[in-house]
Design an enzyme around this catalytic site. Structure first.
Site, PDB file in Angstrom:
ATOM      1  CG  HIS A  54      -1.933  14.441 -20.404  1.00  0.00           C
ATOM      2  ND1 HIS A  54      -0.744  15.099 -20.146  1.00  0.00           N
ATOM      3  CD2 HIS A  54      -1.583  13.200 -20.850  1.00  0.00           C
ATOM      4  CE1 HIS A  54       0.275  14.283 -20.411  1.00  0.00           C
ATOM      5  NE2 HIS A  54      -0.208  13.124 -20.847  1.00  0.00           N
ATOM      6  CG  HIS A  78       0.535  10.246 -25.324  1.00  0.00           C
ATOM      7  ND1 HIS A  78      -0.088  11.464 -25.333  1.00  0.00           N
ATOM      8  CD2 HIS A  78       0.899  10.009 -24.048  1.00  0.00           C
ATOM      9  CE1 HIS A  78      -0.086  11.956 -24.097  1.00  0.00           C
ATOM     10  NE2 HIS A  78       0.505  11.087 -23.287  1.00  0.00           N
ATOM     11  CD  GLU A  82       0.330   2.050 -19.935  1.00  0.00           C
ATOM     12  OE1 GLU A  82       1.059   1.105 -19.644  1.00  0.00           O
ATOM     13  OE2 GLU A  82       0.732   3.229 -20.034  1.00  0.00           O
ATOM     14  CG  ASP A  83      -4.107   5.698 -19.514  1.00  0.00           C
ATOM     15  OD1 ASP A  83      -3.458   4.745 -19.039  1.00  0.00           O
ATOM     16  OD2 ASP A  83      -3.714   6.881 -19.508  1.00  0.00           O
ATOM     17  CG  ASP A 145       3.475  12.030 -21.758  1.00  0.00           C
ATOM     18  OD1 ASP A 145       2.441  12.560 -21.300  1.00  0.00           O
ATOM     19  OD2 ASP A 145       3.847  10.876 -21.468  1.00  0.00           O
ATOM     20  CG  ASP A 265      26.851  33.725 -18.702  1.00  0.00           C
ATOM     21  OD1 ASP A 265      26.599  33.679 -17.484  1.00  0.00           O
ATOM     22  OD2 ASP A 265      27.204  32.748 -19.366  1.00  0.00           O
TER      23      ASP A 265
HETATM   24 MN    MN Z   1       0.664  11.101 -21.173  1.00  0.00          MN
END
Ligand code: MN
Length: 729
Positions: A54, A78, A82-83, A145, A265
């Site tokens: 990811h 990123h 948190e993880d 993300d 269009d």
């Molecule tokens: Mn993420």
């Protein structure tokens, strides 16, 4: 290591090598890659793939936007805060504080819960999101993300799919659009469309598919024709067909209520050429050859869209009557259109910059860290970009109620603006503001993210005139003005009623009930002498004490007798007007050496309109001209005046102050008194029977009438003060 992880790593390295050349930067990205893979070790996505796929996909998407190395690293890292229980400090230490801040911001925004409550409107979500991000790079990381999460949404539960898709359509796609990143916006929209309205999605997809082969052939033929035309005129160009994304077709069908075959269009051709002038030339040849459809020509080159999109659009009828949308733009305009603000963060090295491209980079210079952009920017471009930046980040502040409702206000707004936005009654009764848990002044400028709590009191005096000096919203301004006007009107009416009573009392006191002198027309006749227009104004003036009853009745009834008639002739020599300076600072016309004292009942101060009262054996007592105690004593009054030459002393006066009781009222009153340099002799404050108001009695020493007036005016301005009066006993 998992095969997919290795694949992605290679892809990322390859992509990065295409535009990042600094070895230091490449090493930093490599380090972030290794760090992320290590920290996410053992974690698995719902798809069954290692979690690190990811973050690698996110970084890869970022590299396709050609962002700088810090942003790539932030993309890789990123989810580590948190993880993986990594601390911000560790990222700071291992990488840089810039990267650590980016990662932290991304994490924070990820924790924003956009609940499905009515007050959490989509528009607000977007605003909070952008305002919280504060840095465009944070938004880019969040966007890609979300894009990767949308691409892998099929592994989530149906309920989660719908929730995430709705949020994507409401919040993320419009942000991508705002930043001009149409590639991401289109994909986010189509993915959301697919999960939110699957039936409609397949219906539109089927319609598009149905005559696709036929349409493709028409587009190919048209491309060939136009390309030949441009080559004949020696115009360098790139030309290709372009398919419309499904969601935009669906929107045209629903919002504009069109049938599929009415959408003009569907067949679109894009021509990319080398500079803006050539764009117009290309347009000229096309219009000269094919019939344009009226009203469809749009010049976004001369007038770029808000998100900096530039292009020429026209719709033409081709050889066999087929309708085509044609877009004409330069290479750099095309890059901006596809990747928006992300289009130009690239290394200077190895990239050819024509004049126009340089200009766009200058416009984008506000993304400093993407940096790498030229630093010597001309002022106009700088100003323009500052305006754009303001538009995105600073046009509003977004503050929250303690319950989390978001209120957006213009920049510089204060708690008063906030209070009036909540409710007019809240505004009217505001007495204080607690911002992020701290009691702060009502004129504090609010910042995005502030949690604002308004303290109100039913006993508040209502909005004050001062508020008008700092409120920012016209809403609050109008409400405050209305309130003050109404209050003034009510007060005026009350004073007129009061003044009328004063007048009638005075008539009675003077025994003039049946006198011609106080008949309405007689009274109206003399009003002009006091600069008053009508009886109401007179009553008002009496109640407001800008007109004394004595002065009024003096004009109505010429009652003051010549001093000779008072039988006091022996006290002075009429022929010689001699000045007498007494200790009291008072002159009595023509009277020598006479005991003169200031009366204790009305306590005149230097400058008050005064009159003398001839006592039996105690000389002359000086009263204020409207002192009720002497009003009936017509026969013993004598004209007196203040002696301008007299070296003034201090005069004691007694004041009665009525106010809504509150903490620190007395402190505020005393502050004003010392501020205006009056001396306090005594203070007495009692809460009245109504339990709401308090009456404060003050003995103060003042210099003169003017000093007293200034003091009283300023005491009346103290918050919650209702009235300030001089006491006559
Ligand atoms: Mn993420």
């Amino acid at each position: 290591m998992h095969e997919r992880v290795i694949q992605l790593q290679d892809a990322l390295k390859h992509k990065i090598s295409q535009y990042i050349v600094s070895e230091k930067d490449i090493a930093l990205i490599d380090k972030a890659m290794a760090f992320a893979i290590e920290k996410h070790e053992g974690q698995v996505r719902k798809s069954g793939e290692p979690y690190s796929t990811h973050v690698l996909e996110v970084a890869l998407l970022l590299s396709q936007l050609r962002v700088g190395p810090s942003t790539i690293c932030a993309g890789l890292l990123h989810d580590t805060l948190e993880d993986c229980g990594v601390s911000k400090d560790e990222i700071k230490k291992q990488f840089s504080s810039d990267i650590a801040t980016l990662v932290e911001s991304v994490t924070k925004i990820g924790n924003l819960s956009f609940k499905d409550e009515k007050e959490y409107l989509a528009a607000n979500h977007r605003k909070i999101f952008i305002a919280m991000a504060k840095d465009i790079r944070v938004i880019l990381v969040k966007l890609v993300d979300r894009l990767h999460n949308m691409r892998t949404l099929s592994y989530q539960s149906e309920e989660k799919q719908r929730k995430i898709a709705a949020e994507t359509l409401d919040v993320y796609a419009p942000i991508a659009h705002r930043l001009g990143i149409s590639e991401i916006k289109n994909e986010l929209e189509d993915l959301s469309f697919h999960y939110l309205y699957p039936e409609k999605y397949y219906e539109v997809a089927k319609l598009v598919e149905m005559r696709k082969a036929e349409r493709d052939q028409q587009v190919t033929d048209m491309i060939q024709e136009i390309s030949n035309l441009l080559n004949e005129h020696g115009l360098k160009h790139r030309i290709f067909g372009r398919s419309k994304h499904l969601y935009s077709i669906y929107k045209k069908m629903t919002v504009k209520n069109k049938r599929f075959d009415e959408i003009l269009d569907l067949m679109a051709i894009r021509i990319v050429t080398d500079d803006a002038v050539n764009c117009y030339e290309v347009l000229g040849y096309i219009h000269a050859t094919y019939r344009p459809i009226p009203g469809r020509l749009k010049d976004y080159i001369a007038m770029p869209k808000m998100n900096m999109y530039q292009s020429l659009h026209t719709t033409i009828v081709g050889g066999e009557g087929h309708i085509f949308e044609v877009q004409i733009r330069t290479e750099s305009m095309d890059a901006i259109a596809e990747r928006g603000v992300a289009a130009h963060w690239r290394y200077k090295e190895g990239i050819s910059k024509d004049k126009e491209q340089k200009e766009i980079e200058e416009r984008l210079s506000w993304f400093k860290d993407f940096g790498l952009l030229s630093t010597d920017i001309d002022e106009d471009a700088q100003e323009y970009m500052e305006a754009v930046q303001k538009d995105i980040f600073e046009a509003n502040v977004y503050v929250m109620t303690p319950k989390g409702r978001v209120i957006d206000l213009p920049n510089g707004s204060t708690p008063i603006d906030f209070a009036y936005r909540i409710h007019t009654d809240v505004g009217h009764t505001t007495i204080g503001a607690i911002i992020n848990g701290v009691l702060l002044p009502l004129n504090t400028a609010l910042k995005t993210g502030d949690v604002v709590q308004i303290r109100t009191s039913k006993q508040s005096n209502g909005p004050s005139e001062d508020w008008l000096k700092f409120v920012k919203t016209s809403h609050a301004r109008v409400k405050i003005r209305n309130f003050l006007q109404k209050k003034e009107e009510v007060e005026r009416k009350a004073l007129i009623v009061k003044g009328e009573a004063i007048f009638k009392d005075e008539v009675k006191k003077r025994g003039l009930e049946n006198s011609e002198h106080v008949k309405r027309d007689k009274v109206e006749h003399i009003l002009h002498q006091f600069n008053l227009k009508n009886l109401d104004e007179m009553y008002y003036a009496l109640a407001a004490r800008s007109l004394s009853t004595a002065a009024l009745f003096e004009k109505l009834v010429v009652e003051r007798k010549n001093i000779l008639d008072l039988g006091l002739g022996r006290l002075f020599k009429p022929a010689v007007q001699k000045k007498t300076i007494s200790k009291s600072g008072i002159k009595v016309a023509g009277v020598d050496s006479m005991m003169i004292t200031l009366s204790q009942c009305c306590k005149p101060v230097f400058g008050d309109p005064i009159i003398g009262y001839i006592t039996k054996g105690q000389g002359v007592k000086v009263h204020r001209i409207d002192c009720p105690n002497i009003i009936k004593e017509k026969n013993r009054l004598i004209e007196v005046m203040w002696d301008e030459d007299f070296d003034k002393g201090k005069y004691e006066v007694e004041l009665s102050i009525l106010a809504n009781d509150r903490s620190y009222l007395l402190t505020d009153l005393v502050t004003i008194i010392s501020q205006y340099k009056a001396t306090i002799q005594s203070v007495n404050s009692v809460v009245n029977d109504d339990k709401v108001t308090a009456t404060t009695t003050l003995k103060v020493n003042v210099d003169d009438f003017n000093h007293l007036q200034i003091l009283m005016v300023n005491l009346r301005k103290v918050n919650s003060v209702i009235s300030v009066e001089r006491i006559t006993r």
